[in-house]
Design an enzyme around this catalytic site. Structure first.
Site, PDB file in Angstrom:
ATOM      1  N   MET A   1       0.849  -1.461   0.053  1.00 44.71           N
ATOM      2  CA  MET A   1      -0.155   0.131  -0.063  1.00 44.71           C
ATOM      3  C   MET A   1       0.806   1.190  -0.102  1.00 44.71           C
ATOM      4  O   MET A   1       1.031   1.940   1.177  1.00 44.71           O
ATOM      5  CB  MET A   1      -1.107  -0.234   1.136  1.00 44.71           C
ATOM      6  CG  MET A   1      -1.732  -1.073   1.190  1.00 44.71           C
ATOM      7  SD  MET A   1      -2.710  -1.346   2.913  1.00 44.71           S
ATOM      8  CE  MET A   1      -1.328  -2.246   3.867  1.00 44.71           C
TER       9      MET A   1
ATOM     10  N   GLN B   1     -11.434   2.294   0.347  1.00 39.21           N
ATOM     11  CA  GLN B   1     -11.111   3.669   0.860  1.00 39.21           C
ATOM     12  C   GLN B   1     -11.946   4.818   0.123  1.00 39.21           C
ATOM     13  O   GLN B   1     -12.745   5.768   0.770  1.00 39.21           O
ATOM     14  CB  GLN B   1      -9.924   4.247   0.514  1.00 39.21           C
ATOM     15  CG  GLN B   1      -8.608   3.538   1.414  1.00 39.21           C
ATOM     16  CD  GLN B   1      -7.320   3.785   1.288  1.00 39.21           C
ATOM     17  OE1 GLN B   1      -6.992   4.338   0.134  1.00 39.21           O
ATOM     18  NE2 GLN B   1      -6.476   3.658   2.025  1.00 39.21           N
TER      19      GLN B   1
ATOM     20  N   THR C   1       2.369   1.753   6.027  1.00 43.14           N
ATOM     21  CA  THR C   1       1.376   2.661   5.506  1.00 43.14           C
ATOM     22  C   THR C   1       1.061   3.498   6.509  1.00 43.14           C
ATOM     23  O   THR C   1       0.761   3.181   7.611  1.00 43.14           O
ATOM     24  CB  THR C   1       0.118   2.122   4.577  1.00 43.14           C
ATOM     25  OG1 THR C   1      -0.693   3.101   4.154  1.00 43.14           O
ATOM     26  CG2 THR C   1      -0.492   1.124   5.318  1.00 43.14           C
ATOM     27  N   ASN C   2       0.833   4.953   6.177  1.00 44.06           N
ATOM     28  CA  ASN C   2       0.203   5.681   7.311  1.00 44.06           C
ATOM     29  C   ASN C   2      -1.218   5.437   7.659  1.00 44.06           C
ATOM     30  O   ASN C   2      -1.930   5.374   8.472  1.00 44.06           O
ATOM     31  CB  ASN C   2       0.752   7.297   7.086  1.00 44.06           C
ATOM     32  CG  ASN C   2       2.030   7.369   7.740  1.00 44.06           C
ATOM     33  OD1 ASN C   2       2.309   7.776   8.863  1.00 44.06           O
ATOM     34  ND2 ASN C   2       3.117   7.401   6.652  1.00 44.06           N
ATOM     35  N   THR C   3      -2.125   5.910   6.392  1.00 47.68           N
ATOM     36  CA  THR C   3      -3.385   5.959   6.333  1.00 47.68           C
ATOM     37  C   THR C   3      -4.070   4.767   7.078  1.00 47.68           C
ATOM     38  O   THR C   3      -4.925   4.889   7.771  1.00 47.68           O
ATOM     39  CB  THR C   3      -3.809   6.178   4.828  1.00 47.68           C
ATOM     40  OG1 THR C   3      -3.654   7.318   4.317  1.00 47.68           O
ATOM     41  CG2 THR C   3      -5.319   6.021   4.803  1.00 47.68           C
TER      42      THR C   3
ATOM     43  N   CYS D   1       3.042  10.225   4.941  1.00 48.28           N
ATOM     44  CA  CYS D   1       2.693   9.286   3.846  1.00 48.28           C
ATOM     45  C   CYS D   1       3.779   8.530   3.424  1.00 48.28           C
ATOM     46  O   CYS D   1       4.818   9.147   3.178  1.00 48.28           O
ATOM     47  CB  CYS D   1       2.198   9.863   2.599  1.00 48.28           C
ATOM     48  SG  CYS D   1       1.684   8.833   1.201  1.00 48.28           S
ATOM     49  N   THR D   2       3.715   7.125   3.297  1.00 51.60           N
ATOM     50  CA  THR D   2       5.370   6.408   3.021  1.00 51.60           C
ATOM     51  C   THR D   2       5.593   6.387   1.761  1.00 51.60           C
ATOM     52  O   THR D   2       6.768   6.288   1.499  1.00 51.60           O
ATOM     53  CB  THR D   2       4.825   4.857   3.307  1.00 51.60           C
ATOM     54  OG1 THR D   2       3.483   4.527   2.795  1.00 51.60           O
ATOM     55  CG2 THR D   2       4.654   4.807   4.691  1.00 51.60           C
ATOM     56  N   GLU D   3       4.770   7.326   0.822  1.00 50.36           N
ATOM     57  CA  GLU D   3       5.367   7.521  -0.600  1.00 50.36           C
ATOM     58  C   GLU D   3       5.917   8.940  -0.821  1.00 50.36           C
ATOM     59  O   GLU D   3       6.824   9.086  -1.600  1.00 50.36           O
ATOM     60  CB  GLU D   3       4.173   7.201  -1.562  1.00 50.36           C
ATOM     61  CG  GLU D   3       3.956   5.948  -2.128  1.00 50.36           C
ATOM     62  CD  GLU D   3       2.914   5.296  -1.064  1.00 50.36           C
ATOM     63  OE1 GLU D   3       2.883   4.121  -0.793  1.00 50.36           O
ATOM     64  OE2 GLU D   3       2.155   6.032  -0.261  1.00 50.36           O
TER      65      GLU D   3
END
Length: 237
Positions: free
Chosen positions: A10, A52, A83-85, A196-198
């Protein structure tokens, strides 16, 4: 060395960053031929993104619980969610498993406090910026959270979902995020949380004038610390 269980996919790009960061940190600490003991349960991000959009957090929690149980049954000693979310599902993961869960905002809060900062900007998906899990967690460390205005939140969200999770890196998007960070700095932010990990694919510490808290790196290295804690393993000096 304990076995780290990772819930990934994710997106897979950020999960690959986790794997690299974890193994680099183990190598730094232990030297020689050491690498991390880990197990990855990787989901199909299309299913996650669909739920989501439908705001189906019960369905999302069930998928996260399923992945967490897979890791526990496979022999993981601790779990991290890459993932953060999706940490919005963390309470359900904890409630339905019997091994430690390392929360990304807890790890980040400890790092911010160690730097002596009291007010930070938070960038991430709209879910992460607008819901309270970061704000509530960081408040335990006496850290105030600032988020961008509505238009800038939408801009960051679109950059994440239409570009970064697809592996697309655009210079104009980088400049947009840099400007958003500068605006928040002018409003009093002492640091910025890349929640956000991206986002670390696009923004580095050298790109801005205030301290950057790369939650992917912080989380990954905290997992290594937990995996090596209380173990009779010689750390390389």
């Amino acid at each position: 060395m304990k076995t780290i269980g990772l819930i990934g996919g994710m997106s897979w790009e950020s999960s690959a960053m986790y794997y690299e960061l974890i193994n680099k940190r183990v190598k730094e600490l232990l030297g020689g031929f050491h690498s991390a003991k880990c197990i990855l349960a990787s989901v199909d991000f299309a299913e996650i993104e669909n739920l989501q959009r439908k705001d189906d957090w019960n369905g999302l929690s069930q998928l996260m619980i399923q992945s967490a149980k897979q890791l526990e049954n496979a022999g993981a000693d601790l779990i991290i969610l890459c993932t953060n979310t999706m940490h919005l599902c963390s309470e359900e993961i904890i409630r339905n498993t019997n091994i430690p869960f390392l929360h990304i905002a807890e790890a980040t809060g400890k790092e911010i406090k160690s730097k002596g900062l009291r007010k930070v900007a938070l960038l991430g998906t709209k879910f992460t910026m607008e819901k309270d899990f970061y704000k509530n967690t960081l408040s335990h460390y006496d850290v105030e959270v600032m988020i961008p205005n509505s238009a800038d939140r939408e801009a960051v969200h679109q950059i994440i979902y239409k570009e970064l999770v697809l592996g697309i890196l655009k210079s104009e998007s980088k400049e947009k995020i840099k400007q958003i960070i500068k605006d928040l700095e002018n409003q009093g932010a002492e640091g910025v949380v890349l929640g956000c990990t991206e986002i670390p694919l696009l923004i580095k510490s050298d790109d801005v004038d205030i301290p950057v808290f790369n939650t992917t790196k912080i989380h990954a290295e905290s997992a290594v610390e937990m995996a090596l804690k209380n173990e009779n393993i010689k750390i390389v000096n």
